[in-house]
Design an enzyme around this catalytic site. Structure first.
Site, PDB file in Angstrom:
ATOM      1  N   ASN A  10       0.298  -0.934   0.547  1.00  0.00           N
ATOM      2  CA  ASN A  10       0.140   0.103   0.322  1.00  0.00           C
ATOM      3  C   ASN A  10       0.960   0.938   0.475  1.00  0.00           C
ATOM      4  O   ASN A  10       1.298   1.648   1.230  1.00  0.00           O
ATOM      5  CB  ASN A  10      -0.815   0.408   0.828  1.00  0.00           C
ATOM      6  CG  ASN A  10      -1.797   1.223   1.564  1.00  0.00           C
ATOM      7  OD1 ASN A  10      -1.870   2.114   0.263  1.00  0.00           O
ATOM      8  ND2 ASN A  10      -2.488   0.980   2.615  1.00  0.00           N
ATOM      9  N   ARG A  91      -2.490  -1.835  -3.018  1.00  0.00           N
ATOM     10  CA  ARG A  91      -4.028  -1.184  -3.039  1.00  0.00           C
ATOM     11  C   ARG A  91      -3.973  -0.399  -3.772  1.00  0.00           C
ATOM     12  O   ARG A  91      -3.027   0.727  -4.028  1.00  0.00           O
ATOM     13  CB  ARG A  91      -4.210  -1.313  -1.736  1.00  0.00           C
ATOM     14  CG  ARG A  91      -5.245  -0.220  -1.604  1.00  0.00           C
ATOM     15  CD  ARG A  91      -4.954  -0.257   0.022  1.00  0.00           C
ATOM     16  NE  ARG A  91      -6.683   1.370   0.545  1.00  0.00           N
ATOM     17  CZ  ARG A  91      -6.661   2.058   1.062  1.00  0.00           C
ATOM     18  NH1 ARG A  91      -4.909   2.553   1.077  1.00  0.00           N
ATOM     19  NH2 ARG A  91      -7.868   2.855   1.144  1.00  0.00           N
ATOM     20  N   ASP A 280      -9.219  10.838  17.703  1.00  0.00           N
ATOM     21  CA  ASP A 280      -9.713   9.450  18.009  1.00  0.00           C
ATOM     22  C   ASP A 280     -11.108   9.093  18.999  1.00  0.00           C
ATOM     23  O   ASP A 280     -10.758   9.780  19.664  1.00  0.00           O
ATOM     24  CB  ASP A 280      -7.954   8.744  18.684  1.00  0.00           C
ATOM     25  CG  ASP A 280      -8.392   7.412  18.874  1.00  0.00           C
ATOM     26  OD1 ASP A 280      -8.920   7.119  19.815  1.00  0.00           O
ATOM     27  OD2 ASP A 280      -7.081   6.906  18.270  1.00  0.00           O
ATOM     28  N   ASN A 332     -13.873  -2.415  18.555  1.00  0.00           N
ATOM     29  CA  ASN A 332     -13.503  -1.613  19.503  1.00  0.00           C
ATOM     30  C   ASN A 332     -14.403  -1.009  20.126  1.00  0.00           C
ATOM     31  O   ASN A 332     -13.558  -0.597  21.439  1.00  0.00           O
ATOM     32  CB  ASN A 332     -11.848  -1.148  19.178  1.00  0.00           C
ATOM     33  CG  ASN A 332     -11.007  -1.594  18.694  1.00  0.00           C
ATOM     34  OD1 ASN A 332     -10.593  -3.583  18.927  1.00  0.00           O
ATOM     35  ND2 ASN A 332     -10.467  -1.469  17.625  1.00  0.00           N
TER      36      ASN A 332
HETATM   37  P1  ADP Z   1      -8.200   3.513   9.432  1.00  0.00           P
HETATM   38  O1  ADP Z   1      -7.529   2.765   8.940  1.00  0.00           O
HETATM   39  O2  ADP Z   1      -8.762   4.511   8.285  1.00  0.00           O
HETATM   40  O3  ADP Z   1      -6.962   4.957   9.584  1.00  0.00           O
HETATM   41  P2  ADP Z   1      -8.808   2.456  11.711  1.00  0.00           P
HETATM   42  O4  ADP Z   1      -9.592   1.548  11.232  1.00  0.00           O
HETATM   43  O5  ADP Z   1      -7.630   1.949  12.166  1.00  0.00           O
HETATM   44  O6  ADP Z   1      -8.482   4.190  11.052  1.00  0.00           O
HETATM   45  O7  ADP Z   1      -9.502   3.024  12.890  1.00  0.00           O
HETATM   46  C1  ADP Z   1      -9.170   3.910  13.547  1.00  0.00           C
HETATM   47  C2  ADP Z   1      -9.753   4.651  14.512  1.00  0.00           C
HETATM   48  O8  ADP Z   1     -10.369   3.377  15.455  1.00  0.00           O
HETATM   49  C3  ADP Z   1      -9.320   5.764  15.734  1.00  0.00           C
HETATM   50  O9  ADP Z   1      -8.745   6.781  14.971  1.00  0.00           O
HETATM   51  C4  ADP Z   1     -10.070   5.098  16.881  1.00  0.00           C
HETATM   52  O10 ADP Z   1     -10.725   6.285  17.140  1.00  0.00           O
HETATM   53  C5  ADP Z   1      -9.954   3.704  16.429  1.00  0.00           C
HETATM   54  N1  ADP Z   1     -10.367   3.035  17.493  1.00  0.00           N
HETATM   55  C6  ADP Z   1      -9.285   1.998  17.932  1.00  0.00           C
HETATM   56  N2  ADP Z   1      -9.007   1.326  18.817  1.00  0.00           N
HETATM   57  C7  ADP Z   1      -9.556   1.864  19.239  1.00  0.00           C
HETATM   58  C8  ADP Z   1     -10.141   1.531  20.602  1.00  0.00           C
HETATM   59  N3  ADP Z   1      -9.528   0.336  21.521  1.00  0.00           N
HETATM   60  N4  ADP Z   1     -11.364   1.834  21.558  1.00  0.00           N
HETATM   61  C9  ADP Z   1     -12.368   3.214  20.543  1.00  0.00           C
HETATM   62  N5  ADP Z   1     -11.317   3.397  19.446  1.00  0.00           N
HETATM   63  C10 ADP Z   1     -11.045   2.512  18.677  1.00  0.00           C
END
Ligand code: ADP
Length: 394
Positions: A10, A91, A280, A332
């Site tokens: 990617n 990707r 976040d 999560n």
């Molecule tokens: P991307 O791939 O679009 O960057 P992700 O699928 O990795 O995003 O998701 C990132 C988001 O997931 C974070 O910004 C956060 O808000 C949320 N996140 C990750 N872990 C947790 C958790 N344990 N509890 C709540 N939210 C979480």
């Protein structure tokens, strides 16, 4: 014993993420990231067999970065010579009207990805760099492009076409292309298999920093929330999602903002970040727990938007059998799952709180036996999905 692997790449404008995947078992054999390409100091992280190798060194360009990655594979394992790589899967975010599935990369495919740069200005040029260097360095295996838009390429016209002047829309290729398609396809197929049914009306909620929702009927996407670009749709970490386009005219005329400033505002300084100061969700919950009223209200705005989309897509499909959460927040964040499902009680959705821990790393049904809709948390795996799609052409 691994008999074949796919290297998934990617490539971003200043980074290259990679993963060596066993497409049969689904195991990740190694992964890593090259960051800050072109900066005075770059960083490479390579993970394999529980060890993490970190390098801080200037990475002048993508070619150098990938060559370093290949060196790390040889030095720290797994040896690529023994890994039986059968394909490299790339990707690619924007496949426009050209690609409804993966494509074996040749000069013609490269030319088409290049032609689509105006529709994917942030991503496609970076993918092209990754493809170019990878084809040179790994010249004896086929390279396959897997497009984020492919799953949505056949959206019904009524979902894909905007109410924009037809001539202008067609001249400038303005329509809804969607994004995160690899994840929506992977998850919706997995739910079909899990429930043993291919006649399902499904909604998939891919809730990460970027977020999108899709409606899938009998395995085919019929709606999705991202549009011409990944800005449309849900409230995201930093993006507005849906907003009256006249806000652009207003900000230009009244606030004197330039198009680039508005672009930045909508794509980076809005969404949860613009509403709460935090993009976040974990940080947003901390604010809520500390009694921050604006953060609570922002969460309600986030959930309200989700509720509207689920309702709209249920109406479009004429019903709903399966609702699935995936990606960082989907997997999560119990608070988001519960908050949404409470608002969806009118659909007969019932969640068993005992089946829904905060974080879920394995596919888990969280609805009750008597829920009218099966609600599942299904961890997405875009790298595995890319690897498996690449294999279909080998
Ligand atoms: P991307 O791939 O679009 O960057 P992700 O699928 O990795 O995003 O998701 C990132 C988001 O997931 C974070 O910004 C956060 O808000 C949320 N996140 C990750 N872990 C947790 C958790 N344990 N509890 C709540 N939210 C979480």
């Amino acid at each position: 014993m691994t008999t074949r692997t796919v290297l998934v790449i990617n490539s971003g404008s200043s980074s290259i993420k990679y993963q060596l995947v066993d497409p049969d078992s689904g195991d990740s054999l190694a992964s890593g990231i090259v960051e800050r390409i072109g900066d005075s100091i770059g960083a490479i992280t390579h993970k394999h067999a529980g060890q993490k190798i970190e390098l801080d060194e200037p990475v002048p360009d993508h070619g150098y970065g990938l060559a370093e990655v290949l060196r790390l594979f040889e030095e720290h394992g797994p040896s690529l010579a023994d890994a039986h790589i059968v394909a490299v899967g790339h990707r690619v975010v924007q496949g426009g009207r050209y690609f409804s599935g993966p494509a074996l990369i040749d000069d013609e495919v490269v030319a088409k990805i290049d032609e689509l740069v105006p529709l994917g200005p942030l991503h496609n040029p970076a993918h092209l760099k990754g493809i170019e260097v990878a084809r040179k360095l790994l010249s004896d295996v086929p390279h396959v492009a897997v497009f984020d838009t492919a799953f949505f390429q056949d959206l019904p016209e009524e979902a894909a076409r905007y109410g924009l002047n037809r001539e202008i829309a067609d001249k400038y290729s303005i329509r809804r292309y969607g994004a995160h398609g690899t994840s929506h396809q992977f998850v919706s197929q997995a739910i079909s298999e899990r429930l043993g049914r291919d006649d399902l009306k499904q909604i998939v909620l891919h809730l990460g920093n970027g977020a999108s929702v899709s409606a899938v009927v009998n395995g085919k996407a019929v709606e999705t929330s991202m549009g011409l670009t990944p800005l449309e749709g849900l409230i995201m970490g930093g993006r507005t999602g849906d907003i009256d386009p006249a806000a652009v005219f207003h900000l230009a005329r009244v606030a004197g903002m330039s198009i680039d400033e508005i672009d930045h505002l909508f794509n980076r300084e809005s969404g949860m970040k613009g509403l709460t100061g935090e993009s976040d969700m974990r940080e947003v919950w901390k604010l809520i727990d500390a009694g921050d009223k604006q953060a609570r209200e922002s969460m309600d705005i986030y959930l309200h938007r989700l509720t509207k989309y689920v309702g709209a897509y249920t109406a479009v499909m004429g019903g709903l059998d399966a609702l699935t959460f995936t990606a960082g927040i989907g997997e999560n964040d119990k608070g988001v799952r519960e908050g949404l499902c409470e608002r969806l009680a009118y659909l007969g959705i019932k969640i068993d709180p005992d089946k829904d821990p905060m974080r879920i790393s394995e596919p888990t049904t969280i609805s009750t036996e008597d829920s009218a809709v099966v609600v599942t948390v299904y961890p997405t795996n875009e790298e595995l999905a890319i690897a498996r799609q690449a294999l279909t052409l080998i």
